[in-house]
Design an enzyme around this catalytic site. Structure first.
Site, PDB file in Angstrom:
ATOM      1  N   ASP A   1     -11.396   2.680   3.823  1.00 57.94           N
ATOM      2  CA  ASP A   1     -11.716   1.244   3.741  1.00 57.94           C
ATOM      3  C   ASP A   1     -13.221   1.043   3.564  1.00 57.94           C
ATOM      4  O   ASP A   1     -13.654  -0.049   3.212  1.00 57.94           O
ATOM      5  CB  ASP A   1     -11.263   0.536   5.024  1.00 57.94           C
ATOM      6  CG  ASP A   1     -10.074  -0.377   4.788  1.00 57.94           C
ATOM      7  OD1 ASP A   1      -9.786  -0.690   3.615  1.00 57.94           O
ATOM      8  OD2 ASP A   1      -9.443  -0.783   5.783  1.00 57.94           O
TER       9      ASP A   1
ATOM     10  N   LYS B   1       0.837  -1.206   0.000  1.00 55.83           N
ATOM     11  CA  LYS B   1       0.000   0.000   0.000  1.00 55.83           C
ATOM     12  C   LYS B   1       0.871   1.255   0.000  1.00 55.83           C
ATOM     13  O   LYS B   1       0.608   2.199  -0.742  1.00 55.83           O
ATOM     14  CB  LYS B   1      -0.923   0.007   1.222  1.00 55.83           C
ATOM     15  CG  LYS B   1      -2.092  -0.949   1.074  1.00 55.83           C
ATOM     16  CD  LYS B   1      -2.850  -1.145   2.377  1.00 55.83           C
ATOM     17  CE  LYS B   1      -3.889  -2.248   2.205  1.00 55.83           C
ATOM     18  NZ  LYS B   1      -4.472  -2.696   3.477  1.00 55.83           N
TER      19      LYS B   1
ATOM     20  N   GLN C   1      -5.075  -1.310   9.621  1.00 53.36           N
ATOM     21  CA  GLN C   1      -4.913  -2.666   9.075  1.00 53.36           C
ATOM     22  C   GLN C   1      -5.471  -3.709  10.051  1.00 53.36           C
ATOM     23  O   GLN C   1      -5.127  -3.703  11.232  1.00 53.36           O
ATOM     24  CB  GLN C   1      -3.422  -2.922   8.798  1.00 53.36           C
ATOM     25  CG  GLN C   1      -3.131  -4.264   8.167  1.00 53.36           C
ATOM     26  CD  GLN C   1      -3.708  -4.399   6.759  1.00 53.36           C
ATOM     27  OE1 GLN C   1      -3.568  -3.512   5.921  1.00 53.36           O
ATOM     28  NE2 GLN C   1      -4.381  -5.513   6.506  1.00 53.36           N
TER      29      GLN C   1
END
Ligand code: NDP
Length: 294
Positions: A121, A54, A98
């Site tokens: 997200d 990422k 995460q």
């Protein structure tokens, strides 16, 4: 093999170039450089690898990358304080925590604390609710990537018979909502569905998000259907090495389908590219600018 292979790697690369163009435009015309903060707690090797990919994609797109590494022993209060700080930071337009988080952490409480405007997200209940209500929202990256891949084959999904296998909040439910928004006729299936193969055989568009290696067989596919395989499963390969397979038995299903995504190289690369898309979309919304061209 008769099916067209949907090249997620190439489609994701094109998308990342478009994102980089939008980032350049925002920076030069509006003096705003998108910023993405990624929070990683602990040292889960898979998470470290995702976070590394990422960060690389973020920098390549010209997005400012803010990495926050916390020890496995991090406490709830420390993590909540970091999220609060990132919510208030004007240089940060996207926040990604995460998963999985260390076991002592209440992950839902952390995700709920993220400012929905920075929730790249798309997991915050406000964004999930907005998506389900047909309102503009930040949408989870993997489902967004699935729709883009389906539209690479069928520019309009309107009226298509779509079947989704899986009903998770991360993939199954949001992909269902996105398909509805595209005017597909959607059936959502799960572990209690009766005669799953027969339901799947109705599908013009089949999305498999199950987490079971190669469960979908050739006999489940309607001839000519488009198959999007979200699954990422590590199984024993040759010479004692492991290999990645999807939720779809690729070789045999490719004999029946009209188009199919491979694993790896299908949905996977789209997820990170869509994270970049969401960061640029969040930046524009937060800055009061029109939605970007990605
Ligand atoms: P979850 O485990 O959260 O959900 C799996 C879903 O599949 C559930 O709804 C479950 O039903 C259903 N299911 C399980 N077994 C069966 C069965 N035998 N028959 C029918 N349905 C079944 O998984 P996720 O949604 O998070 O992930 C799905 C897959 O996608 C995984 O392989 C994951 O690794 C992959 N993935 C890939 C990503 C990418 O970037 N490409 C990103 C995210 C996930 P029930 O609800 O009844 O239990």
């Amino acid at each position: 093999m008769s099916a067209r292979i949907i090249d997620g790697k190439a489609i994701a690369a094109e998308l990342r170039i478009k994102v980089a163009g939008e980032v350049k435009r925002l920076t030069t015309q509006h003096g705003v450089t998108p910023g993405l903060a990624v929070v990683l707690a602990g040292n889960n090797p898979a998470s470290e690898s995702y976070v590394g990919s990422k960060a690389k994609a973020t920098k390549e797109a010209g997005i400012n990358s803010f990495d926050h590494r916390l020890p496995d022993s991090v406490g709830q209060a420390e993590l909540m304080a970091l999220v609060k700080k990132l919510n208030a930071d004007p240089a940060v337009h996207g926040i990604l925590v995460q998963l999985p988080l260390p076991k002592q952490i209440d992950a839902q409480q952390v995700l709920d604390a993220i400012d929905p405007a920075k929730d790249v997200d798309g997991f915050h209940p406000v964004n999930a609710g907005r998506l389900a209500s047909g309102l503009p929202a930040l949408v989870p990256c993997t489902p967004l990537g699935c729709i883009m891949l389906a539209k690479a084959v069928h520019p309009s999904l309107a009226g298509m018979e779509a079947v989704v296998i899986g009903r998770s909040n991360i993939v199954g439910k949001p992909v269902t909502q996105l398909l509805l928004a595209e005017n597909a006729t959607v059936t959502v299936t799960h572990s209690k569905t009766r005669d799953l193969p027969a339901v799947c055989r109705r599908a013009d568009l089949l999305v498999a998000a199950i987490g079971r290696p190669e469960m979908v067989r050739a006999g489940w596919i309607k001839p000519g259907a488009t198959v999007i395989d979200v699954g990422i499963n590590r199984v024993p390969g040759e010479n004692g090495k492991s290999k990645l397979v999807g939720d779809v038995a690729f070789a045999e299903c490719a004999e029946v389908a009209g188009a199919i995504t491979p694993v790896p190289g299908g949905v996977g690369p789209m997820t990170i590219a869509c994270l970049m898309v969401n960061t640029v979309r969040a930046t524009c919304a937060i800055s009061g600018l029109p939605a970007p061209a990605v």
